[in-house]
Design a protein around this motif. Structure first.
Motif, PDB file in Angstrom:
ATOM      1  N   SER A 133      42.810  51.113  31.256  1.00  0.00           N
ATOM      2  CA  SER A 133      42.080  49.622  31.232  1.00  0.00           C
ATOM      3  C   SER A 133      43.155  48.697  31.317  1.00  0.00           C
TER       4      SER A 133
ATOM      5  N   ASN B 266      42.407  45.780  36.686  1.00  0.00           N
ATOM      6  CA  ASN B 266      43.634  46.580  36.447  1.00  0.00           C
ATOM      7  C   ASN B 266      44.607  46.079  37.516  1.00  0.00           C
TER       8      ASN B 266
ATOM      9  N   HIS C  14      42.592  54.837  39.191  1.00  0.00           N
ATOM     10  CA  HIS C  14      41.950  53.894  38.482  1.00  0.00           C
ATOM     11  C   HIS C  14      41.741  52.241  38.882  1.00  0.00           C
TER      12      HIS C  14
ATOM     13  N   SER D 186      40.653  48.876  39.796  1.00  0.00           N
ATOM     14  CA  SER D 186      39.612  47.673  39.510  1.00  0.00           C
ATOM     15  C   SER D 186      40.430  46.357  39.815  1.00  0.00           C
ATOM     16  N   TRP D 187      39.839  45.189  40.115  1.00  0.00           N
ATOM     17  CA  TRP D 187      40.363  44.053  40.191  1.00  0.00           C
ATOM     18  C   TRP D 187      40.855  43.604  38.745  1.00  0.00           C
TER      19      TRP D 187
END
Length: 253
Positions: free
Chosen positions: A187, A239, A234, A236-237
């Protein structure tokens, strides 16, 4: 005095903690003590530790407010008296002969740090739980008080010291990979913590008198491969945004 202290940082580890402690108590060598640090757990971990310590005098418990993996290990390192030290994560287990074989090997090799294999089956490791250390290694070294990258930062600093390293092929540790593992819960907060570790590594190199150009050359692969892993496994925008911000912050300093 026992030969080795096994340090276990514990934070909400009730699901698998009992299995780890059972594997420690089942060692073929009795020449160990175990120092568990209850790092602010809010589940049933404290009760599990209390029962284990009552059942076996070689197990003792430190209780502190939550400070992360590095802080928990450091609290234990400040108290150990044995010549050797090993580490375990709360959701893993040791092979029955781990202590016996690790102590024999580090003594026969006259090494300061000895690597052994785990279920990961990787020959070069930056995980503390795949090693046994002479306690003197930690006379002036501690883990950074972060969660994520603390082992990498530790081994980075040890690389600047004049230590003897050795390795054996024995598989002495079972690493349990599961969805609850912190290293899988990638995260923005986790990324920030890893980059705090990179900053610790950078500052450490400067403290040991390393030139900035050389440090950049050595540190860049760590940053690159961590970033690739985050983006591939992993993505994601959030991250991605965190990665770019942290990279700029690291190398701008």
């Amino acid at each position: 005095m026992p030969a080795v202290t096994i340090i276990v940082g514990v934070y909400n580890g009730e699901k698998f903690l009992g299995e780890l402690l059972d594997s420690i108590r089942a060692q073929t060598s009795p020449d160990w003590c175990c120092l568990c640090v209850n790092d602010g757990s809010t589940d049933g971990s404290a009760e599990i530790l209390t029962r284990a310590a009552a059942a076996d005098s070689r197990i003792s418990v430190i209780t502190q407010e939550n400070g992360g993996v590095g802080a928990a290990r450091n609290a234990a390192l400040n108290r150990i008296e044995t010549p050797y030290v090993m580490f375990a994560d709360q959701d893993d287990t040791f092979a029955p002969n781990a202590v016996e074989r690790a102590v024999l090997a580090i003594e026969s090799e006259s090494a300061d740090v000895l690597h052994f294999y785990s279920s990961r089956n990787v020959s070069h490791s930056i995980f503390a739980w795949e090693h046994i250390f002479r306690t003197t290694v930690f006379s002036d070294v501690r883990f950074p008080s972060i969660t994520g990258g603390e082992d990498t930062a530790l081994f980075w600093e040890l690389g600047f010291k004049n230590l003897k390293w050795a390795s054996i092929v024995d598989r002495l540790y079972l690493n349990r990979a599961h969805d609850g593992s912190f290293s899988r819960a990638v995260s923005p907060g986790y990324i920030d913590n890893v980059f705090k570790g990179f900053r610790v590594m950078w500052d450490c190199g400067l403290r040991y008198g390393q030139p900035k150009a050389g440090l950049l050359f050595r540190l860049f692969p760590h940053v690159f491969w961590f970033s690739v892993s985050v983006l591939v496994k992993h993505f994601s925008w959030r991250n991605l945004k965190t990665l770019l911000r942290d990279i700029r912050g690291l190398f701008a300093g």
